[in-house]
Enzyme design. Structure first.
Site, PDB file in Angstrom:
ATOM      1  N   GLU A   1      12.587   3.991  34.359  1.00 29.88           N
ATOM      2  CA  GLU A   1      12.373   3.960  32.912  1.00 29.88           C
ATOM      3  C   GLU A   1      11.348   2.872  32.642  1.00 29.88           C
ATOM      4  O   GLU A   1      11.534   1.725  33.053  1.00 29.88           O
ATOM      5  CB  GLU A   1      13.685   3.676  32.189  1.00 29.88           C
TER       6      GLU A   1
ATOM      7  N   ASP B   1      22.350   5.896  37.982  1.00 31.93           N
ATOM      8  CA  ASP B   1      21.609   5.007  37.098  1.00 31.93           C
ATOM      9  C   ASP B   1      21.696   3.585  37.658  1.00 31.93           C
ATOM     10  O   ASP B   1      22.790   3.081  37.918  1.00 31.93           O
ATOM     11  CB  ASP B   1      22.206   5.049  35.689  1.00 31.93           C
TER      12      ASP B   1
ATOM     13  N   HIS C   1      19.772  10.368  26.794  1.00 30.10           N
ATOM     14  CA  HIS C   1      20.892   9.734  26.105  1.00 30.10           C
ATOM     15  C   HIS C   1      20.456   8.754  25.019  1.00 30.10           C
ATOM     16  O   HIS C   1      21.296   8.283  24.245  1.00 30.10           O
ATOM     17  CB  HIS C   1      21.774   9.007  27.125  1.00 30.10           C
ATOM     18  N   ASP C   2      19.162   8.441  24.963  1.00 32.39           N
ATOM     19  CA  ASP C   2      18.645   7.519  23.960  1.00 32.39           C
ATOM     20  C   ASP C   2      17.849   8.223  22.865  1.00 32.39           C
ATOM     21  O   ASP C   2      17.370   7.576  21.937  1.00 32.39           O
ATOM     22  CB  ASP C   2      17.722   6.480  24.609  1.00 32.39           C
TER      23      ASP C   2
ATOM     24  N   ASP D   1      16.963   1.869  35.098  1.00 31.31           N
ATOM     25  CA  ASP D   1      16.941   1.524  33.686  1.00 31.31           C
ATOM     26  C   ASP D   1      15.968   0.379  33.414  1.00 31.31           C
ATOM     27  O   ASP D   1      15.990  -0.641  34.114  1.00 31.31           O
ATOM     28  CB  ASP D   1      18.359   1.127  33.257  1.00 31.31           C
TER      29      ASP D   1
END
Length: 608
Positions: A292, A116, A364-365, A223
């Protein structure tokens, strides 16, 4: 080894517009949330050695790439998405030696590791930010610093440079007494935004990325990478700043305006991504980049992921996981299936000729998809709906992403009290909406967090039925950092691993189909029965090969919709040999299609 399980798609079959076809054209990615995956030292937090210890499980599942949520050194304000040192491992997770061991062991098994990359912002404890507090330091312009509004007292309410609100609640500006100015943070106040307008910032980021790739990492999930370019006027002022030529948006119900339209997919986005590609990835092979992309449209996805433009391999778009709510995520709505189909069809159409799509419903969100759009009220409905949702997603064109535990049909946490949550976003949102702005009742807000909160996906991985689900030892010195889901005794990897009817076994089949059938990986996609409220149907076509995919996305028996039924009528006489995969079994699928109806959560793929 998963690499040897994956068929190479010949260049005669078009994938994303590149020649030769990228290695990831028929790959599957598995996301690991390290703090919740496997704890080996009994401190209640997952670690790198834990991931290494589970590589054989992942290789058996058949995935090709492991994406790790951040394991860098961090104060852990936002569970590692606030990085204080990009070139070290946080002691919570282990050491650089542990990371090197994980890379080596993963590569032995044909698994690639994607890290990430969080470079829209750093931690406020990063050395760059500490230095930036000094206006005379070379790092002074590495973040978005602004003075208080004229005529106000710095540090007091109303003195912020503009009215932007943070996505995590409160103002997007934090006053720094040492510098006497405010800094921008779109997320937590401990996550100051980097100033990508400064070439020195970009150079430092690229050097760090090259350092990791040289160490053996196989790429990056980036991210909120589409927030790095902000819109300013000709003098460099942000919208709503004193003297800015750009107007801000009106404030919302919580008392702040929304920065996203001015920070998402900004004017230099393409320039920055193309520069990154040249400076970091040019001349390298075998890597994967996925960004993302909040605020990015399907049409922009086509441009950014088109190989001819030299930016990213793929993006995560969010319209399909943002629409099922009443304005804000904390007011969820039931699934509107025709709307979901319309959004997904837009994604698929945008990359029909070039570019690529990322396929996901969980990360994860996000809450667990089986609880969100499926039915976890009974064991049978949980298993059926988990399979149906997996089939629906994996049969699209693009690269599927599996979030840890999704392959087991793990459910939401079903917490009932605020003190059970650990997530910064949820806790801040409760304070902001219930206690400060008073725009949502405590009962409604708790229900919203239970349905959409990020902790739903962050409970420990359910390996077995022991007291802590095998995530940590039953006699560990500390309990897991967040409670284990009580249903782990019934839902766990040990119970599903050798069960041919399990969700795990079904996901193995889905992954194998993508590896073995070019039509699944690269075939054209066409939506059927767009307005049907219960059945999600489409075709996949490659040359003379054609697949019909029909999925009942409800818990009741439904009629097969018109366009799907007409296609079946043309292909009269389906046999069990025509069934590619089914959430029930081949015999049930043939009988259901012959009767032109689908059982609850029945999904079928047939070769026409």
């Amino acid at each position: 080894m998963t690499t040897s399980q994956r068929t190479v798609i010949p260049d005669s079959i078009r994938t994303n517009g590149a020649t030769p076809n990228p290695w990831w054209s028929n790959a599957v990615v598995y996301q690991i949330y390290p703090r919740s995956f496997q704890d080996t030292n009994g401190d209640g937090l997952g670690d790198l050695k834990g991931i290494t210890s589970r590589l054989d499980y992942l290789a058996d599942l058949g995935v090709d790439v492991l994406w790790l949520s951040p394991v860098y050194k961090s104060p852990q304000d936002d569970n590692g998405y606030d990085i204080s040192d990009y070139q070290d491992i946080d002691p919570l997770f282990g050491t650089l030696d542990d990371m090197d061991e994980l890379l080596a062991e993963a590569h032995k098994r044909g698994l690639k590791i994607v890290m990430d990359l969080v470079v829209n912002h750093t931690s406020d404890e990063h050395a760059w930010f500490e230095a930036s507090k000094n206006k005379d330091d070379e790092h002074a312009d590495w973040y978005w610093w602004r003075p208080a509004r004229p005529g106000t007292t710095a540090g007091e309410p109303g003195a912020e440079p503009n009215q932007w609100g943070s996505y995590f609640g409160g103002s997007a500006w934090e006053y720094c007494p040492e510098r006497g100015e405010y800094y921008l943070h779109q997320f937590s106040k401990k996550q100051p935004d980097l100033n990508w307008e400064n070439p020195a910032v970009r150079r430092a980021v690229y050097d760090m990325m090259n350092w990791w790739l040289d160490r053996g990492v196989d790429g990056f999930r980036m991210d909120v990478i589409t927030l790095i370019s902000k819109r300013t006027d000709l003098s460099g002022k942000l919208p709503g700043e004193y003297g800015s030529e750009l107007d801000d948006l009106p404030v919302g119900e919580e008392g702040y305006s929304n920065p996203n339209p001015f920070c998402a997919d900004g004017p230099r986005q393409d320039e920055f991504l193309a520069e990154m590609r040249r400076e970091v990835f040019e001349g390298r092979e075998g890597f994967l980049t996925v960004g993302e992309a909040p605020g990015v449209t399907a049409q922009r996805n086509e441009y950014i992921t088109d190989p001819a433009n030299g930016e990213l391999d793929m993006l995560f778009l969010f319209e399909h996981v943002d629409f099922d709510c009443e304005g804000v995520k904390w007011k969820p709505l039931p699934l509107d299936l025709p709307k979901l189909k319309s959004i997904m069809a837009g994604y698929q159409a945008a990359v029909k000729n070039a570019g690529w799509a990322s396929l996901f419903t969980g990360n994860h969100d996000q809450p667990r998809v089986v609880s969100r759009w499926g039915d976890d009220s009974s064991e049978e409905s949980r298993v059926r709906s988990a399979k149906a949702l997996g089939l629906m997603l994996h049969m699209h064109r693009g690269t599927p992403y599996i979030y840890q535990g999704e392959e087991l049909g793990m459910t939401d946490a079903h917490f009932t009290r605020l003190d059970q949550y650990r997530d910064l976003e949820s806790l801040n949102a409760y304070r902001q909406r219930v206690e400060e702005a008073k725009v949502q009742s405590p009962e409604s807000m708790l229900a919203g967090i239970a349905a959409r909160g990020r902790d739903n996906s962050r409970t420990p991985m359910q390996w077995d039925g022991s007291v802590y689900a095998g995530f940590t030892a039953p006699d560990a010195a500390k309990e897991p950092w967040i409670s284990v889901n009580p249903n782990h005794a019934a839902i766990n990897a040990a119970g599903e691993f050798d069960d041919p009817d399990s969700v795990y076994a079904f996901y193995k089949q889905l992954i194998a189909l993508r590896h073995d059938m070019p039509v699944v990986a690269a075939g054209d996609w066409h939506l059927l029965d767009a307005d049907d409220a219960h059945v999600y149907a489409f075709t996949r076509t490659l040359g003379d090969e054609k697949l019909l995919v029909v999925v009942n996305m409800s818990g009741r028996t439904v009629d097969l919709p018109r366009e799907s039924a007409e296609l079946l009528a043309v292909a009269d006489g389906l046999a069990e040999s025509n069934v590619v995969i089914s959430t029930y079994d081949a015999a049930h699928a043939v009988a259901a299609l012959a009767g032109r109806e689908l059982a609850p959560w029945e999904g079928v793929v047939v070769s026409l």
